[in-house]
Each structure stands twice: as C-alpha cells, then as structure tokens.
Design a protein around this motif. Structure first.
Motif, mmCIF file in Angstrom:
data_model
loop_
_atom_site.group_PDB
_atom_site.id
_atom_site.type_symbol
_atom_site.label_atom_id
_atom_site.label_comp_id
_atom_site.label_asym_id
_atom_site.label_seq_id
_atom_site.Cartn_x
_atom_site.Cartn_y
_atom_site.Cartn_z
ATOM 1 N N PRO A 52 1.008 -1.127 0.004
ATOM 2 C CA PRO A 52 0.097 -0.013 0.054
ATOM 3 C C PRO A 52 0.961 1.281 0.025
ATOM 4 C CG PRO A 52 0.001 -1.072 2.125
ATOM 5 C CD PRO A 52 0.692 -1.852 1.098
ATOM 6 N N MET A 53 0.527 2.259 -0.794
ATOM 7 C CA MET A 53 1.221 3.539 -0.833
ATOM 8 C C MET A 53 0.932 4.289 0.506
ATOM 9 S SD MET A 53 2.347 3.226 -3.706
ATOM 10 C CE MET A 53 2.960 4.878 -4.325
ATOM 11 N N LEU A 54 1.755 5.194 0.679
ATOM 12 C CA LEU A 54 1.763 6.096 1.886
ATOM 13 C C LEU A 54 0.730 7.307 1.629
ATOM 14 C CD1 LEU A 54 5.463 6.658 2.800
ATOM 15 C CD2 LEU A 54 4.004 4.853 3.754
ATOM 16 N N ASN A 55 0.083 7.552 2.690
ATOM 17 C CA ASN A 55 -0.967 8.744 2.573
ATOM 18 C C ASN A 55 -0.249 9.861 2.882
ATOM 19 O OD1 ASN A 55 -1.066 8.853 5.441
ATOM 20 N ND2 ASN A 55 -2.875 7.755 5.452
ATOM 21 N N LYS A 56 -0.922 11.099 2.486
ATOM 22 C CA LYS A 56 -0.182 12.193 2.702
ATOM 23 C C LYS A 56 0.155 12.466 4.336
ATOM 24 C CE LYS A 56 -0.834 16.710 1.211
ATOM 25 N NZ LYS A 56 -1.634 17.780 0.195
ATOM 26 N N LYS A 57 -0.820 12.160 5.342
ATOM 27 C CA LYS A 57 -0.218 12.376 6.700
ATOM 28 C C LYS A 57 1.020 11.483 6.840
ATOM 29 C CE LYS A 57 -2.459 11.959 11.146
ATOM 30 N NZ LYS A 57 -3.601 11.308 11.926
ATOM 31 N N GLN A 58 1.241 10.227 6.492
ATOM 32 C CA GLN A 58 2.187 9.548 6.839
ATOM 33 C C GLN A 58 3.424 10.144 6.038
ATOM 34 O OE1 GLN A 58 0.593 5.783 4.988
ATOM 35 N NE2 GLN A 58 0.325 4.720 7.293
ATOM 36 N N MET A 59 3.321 10.706 5.035
ATOM 37 C CA MET A 59 4.712 11.162 4.222
ATOM 38 C C MET A 59 4.958 12.438 5.050
ATOM 39 S SD MET A 59 4.019 11.188 0.194
ATOM 40 C CE MET A 59 2.472 10.497 -0.289
ATOM 41 N N GLU A 60 4.116 13.069 5.643
ATOM 42 C CA GLU A 60 4.464 14.359 6.388
ATOM 43 C C GLU A 60 5.200 13.952 7.826
ATOM 44 O OE1 GLU A 60 0.713 16.453 6.857
ATOM 45 O OE2 GLU A 60 0.710 17.068 4.947
ATOM 46 N N LYS A 61 4.618 12.924 8.336
ATOM 47 C CA LYS A 61 5.267 12.529 9.396
ATOM 48 C C LYS A 61 6.821 11.924 9.173
ATOM 49 C CE LYS A 61 1.384 10.994 12.649
ATOM 50 N NZ LYS A 61 1.028 9.609 13.266
ATOM 51 N N ARG A 62 6.950 11.333 8.081
ATOM 52 C CA ARG A 62 8.162 10.578 7.645
ATOM 53 C C ARG A 62 9.090 11.848 7.511
ATOM 54 N NH1 ARG A 62 8.507 5.286 4.377
ATOM 55 N NH2 ARG A 62 7.486 3.914 5.717
ATOM 56 N N ALA A 79 12.634 12.720 9.676
ATOM 57 C CA ALA A 79 13.754 12.717 9.159
ATOM 58 C C ALA A 79 14.398 14.102 9.264
ATOM 59 C CB ALA A 79 13.734 12.426 7.582
ATOM 60 N N LYS A 80 13.708 15.425 9.288
ATOM 61 C CA LYS A 80 14.293 16.555 9.278
ATOM 62 C C LYS A 80 14.916 16.598 10.877
ATOM 63 C CE LYS A 80 12.006 19.104 5.777
ATOM 64 N NZ LYS A 80 11.136 20.082 5.496
ATOM 65 N N GLU A 81 14.239 16.033 11.927
ATOM 66 C CA GLU A 81 14.543 16.206 13.102
ATOM 67 C C GLU A 81 15.794 15.204 13.475
ATOM 68 O OE1 GLU A 81 11.107 14.980 15.471
ATOM 69 O OE2 GLU A 81 10.017 16.793 15.121
ATOM 70 N N HIS A 82 15.690 14.066 12.891
ATOM 71 C CA HIS A 82 16.951 13.247 13.366
ATOM 72 C C HIS A 82 18.000 13.169 12.166
ATOM 73 C CE1 HIS A 82 13.409 11.990 15.414
ATOM 74 N NE2 HIS A 82 14.304 11.635 16.582
ATOM 75 N N GLY A 83 18.027 14.033 11.156
ATOM 76 C CA GLY A 83 18.930 13.799 9.989
ATOM 77 C C GLY A 83 20.389 14.127 10.404
ATOM 78 N N GLU A 84 20.836 14.932 11.666
ATOM 79 C CA GLU A 84 22.070 15.160 11.995
ATOM 80 C C GLU A 84 22.545 13.978 13.194
ATOM 81 O OE1 GLU A 84 23.839 17.522 10.459
ATOM 82 O OE2 GLU A 84 22.120 17.868 9.221
ATOM 83 N N TRP A 85 21.834 13.205 13.515
ATOM 84 C CA TRP A 85 22.217 12.222 14.464
ATOM 85 C C TRP A 85 23.463 11.434 14.125
ATOM 86 C CZ3 TRP A 85 17.987 9.167 17.507
ATOM 87 C CH2 TRP A 85 17.198 9.984 18.022
ATOM 88 N N THR A 86 24.129 11.433 15.200
ATOM 89 C CA THR A 86 25.469 10.400 14.948
ATOM 90 C C THR A 86 25.022 9.013 15.828
ATOM 91 O OG1 THR A 86 26.287 11.233 17.299
ATOM 92 C CG2 THR A 86 26.801 12.423 15.129
ATOM 93 N N ALA A 87 26.200 8.045 15.683
ATOM 94 C CA ALA A 87 25.854 6.900 16.305
ATOM 95 C C ALA A 87 25.891 6.742 17.824
ATOM 96 C CB ALA A 87 27.134 6.104 16.013
ATOM 97 N N GLU A 88 26.403 7.998 18.237
ATOM 98 C CA GLU A 88 26.520 8.199 19.735
ATOM 99 C C GLU A 88 24.974 8.602 20.415
ATOM 100 O OE1 GLU A 88 29.321 11.072 20.981
ATOM 101 O OE2 GLU A 88 30.979 9.566 20.372
ATOM 102 N N ASP A 89 24.418 9.411 19.420
ATOM 103 C CA ASP A 89 22.983 9.924 19.747
ATOM 104 C C ASP A 89 22.058 8.576 19.590
ATOM 105 O OD1 ASP A 89 23.732 12.664 19.917
ATOM 106 O OD2 ASP A 89 23.271 12.985 17.714
#
Length: 163
Positions: free
Chosen positions: A117-127, A131-141
C-alpha cells in the motif's frame, strides 16, 4: 469384446501403433472393431504423464540449459517473451506451454508480487518531519536512546524499527 477392461495387451499395442501412424481414435476403433471410448481409455491408461504421448520431446537437455540462461538473464520477462527469445536462439518451434513446462521442470516458479500500500499524505508528512529532526544524528545519539523508545535503524536492507 470391445469394453476397455476386456482389451488384451495385443490390442492395446495395436491401438498405440495405429495412433502413432496418425489414425484418429474413431478410425482406430473402426479398424479394430471396438468402441471409440475404449480406444480413448486405452490410450490414456497406457500413456506417460506427458501430454505429448505420441513422440519425442521437442527440446534437448542442451536446449533446456539454454532456456535456463535466458530465464536467469531476463527475470522479469513473461513466458511468451521467453518463448520468442528461446525460439530465436535455438531455431526450434516451441510453444508457450512447452516453455512454461520446461521452466517448471527447471525449478522456476511464477509469482505475482505482493502489492504494497502507498503512503498517504499524513504518513509522508510524519516521515519527513522525523527525518528532518533526526537527520544530524550520530551513532552516539542513537546509543543514548533508552530501550523503550522506538527508533529507526537505517541499514543496507532498508529501515528497521527497533525497540
């Protein structure tokens, strides 16, 4: 006489010989003085599991090996397309059903892929937000997270949700 259960092995052999000569079941029955249904049953009973009981296989082991190579190199082609390729390469005149049977004998199976099944608009926005919140994470984080917090592990096989 005339019933299939009454047929001797000699008559069954005559039926098979006349059939290989190209006579129809009706003409074979007339010539031997038995019913057509007896001829049909005798042929079915004494026939091998292959549908073409009258003769030789159209393909050799070498042809089958060539079909295996074609099938492996063209994984997403249909049986009809594989038949066309095989006929061009071998110069034989093999039907689609023969190709299908040979592929099954070689261990290939056809499957329709499962529809995801394809992702709906709400799921795409959550992803996207995650991704924006956790894009800069390192292995320690990632290691600082407690075991109860779900997080996404990105690897070669895709993302896996870990708890």
């Amino acid at each position: 006489m005339g019933k299939q259960r009454d047929l001797s092995t000699g008559i069954v052999a005559q039926i098979q010989a006349l059939r290989q000569q190209g006579l129809t079941q009706t003409k074979t029955a007339e010539q031997l003085g038995i019913s057509q249904s007896s001829v049909c049953k005798a042929l079915k009973k004494n026939c091998s599991k292959r549908t073409n009981c009258s003769g030789v296989r159209k393909t050799s082991a070498r042809d089958n090996k060539q079909l295996r190579k074609i099938a492996v190199s063209n994984r997403f082609k249909s049986t009809s397309e594989l038949t066309d390729l095989w006929n061009k390469q071998t110069g034989a005149d093999v039907s689609r059903s023969t190709t299908y049977c040979r592929l099954r004998e070689l261990g290939f199976k056809s499957r329709v892929p499962a529809v995801k099944p394809m992702l709906n608009k709400k799921q795409m926005e959550k992803r996207l937000k995650w991704a924006k919140e956790h894009g800069e994470w390192t292995a320690e984080d990632c290691s600082d997270q407690s075991n109860d917090t779900p997080m996404c592990l990105l690897g070669l096989l895709g993302s896996i949700l870990a708890h």
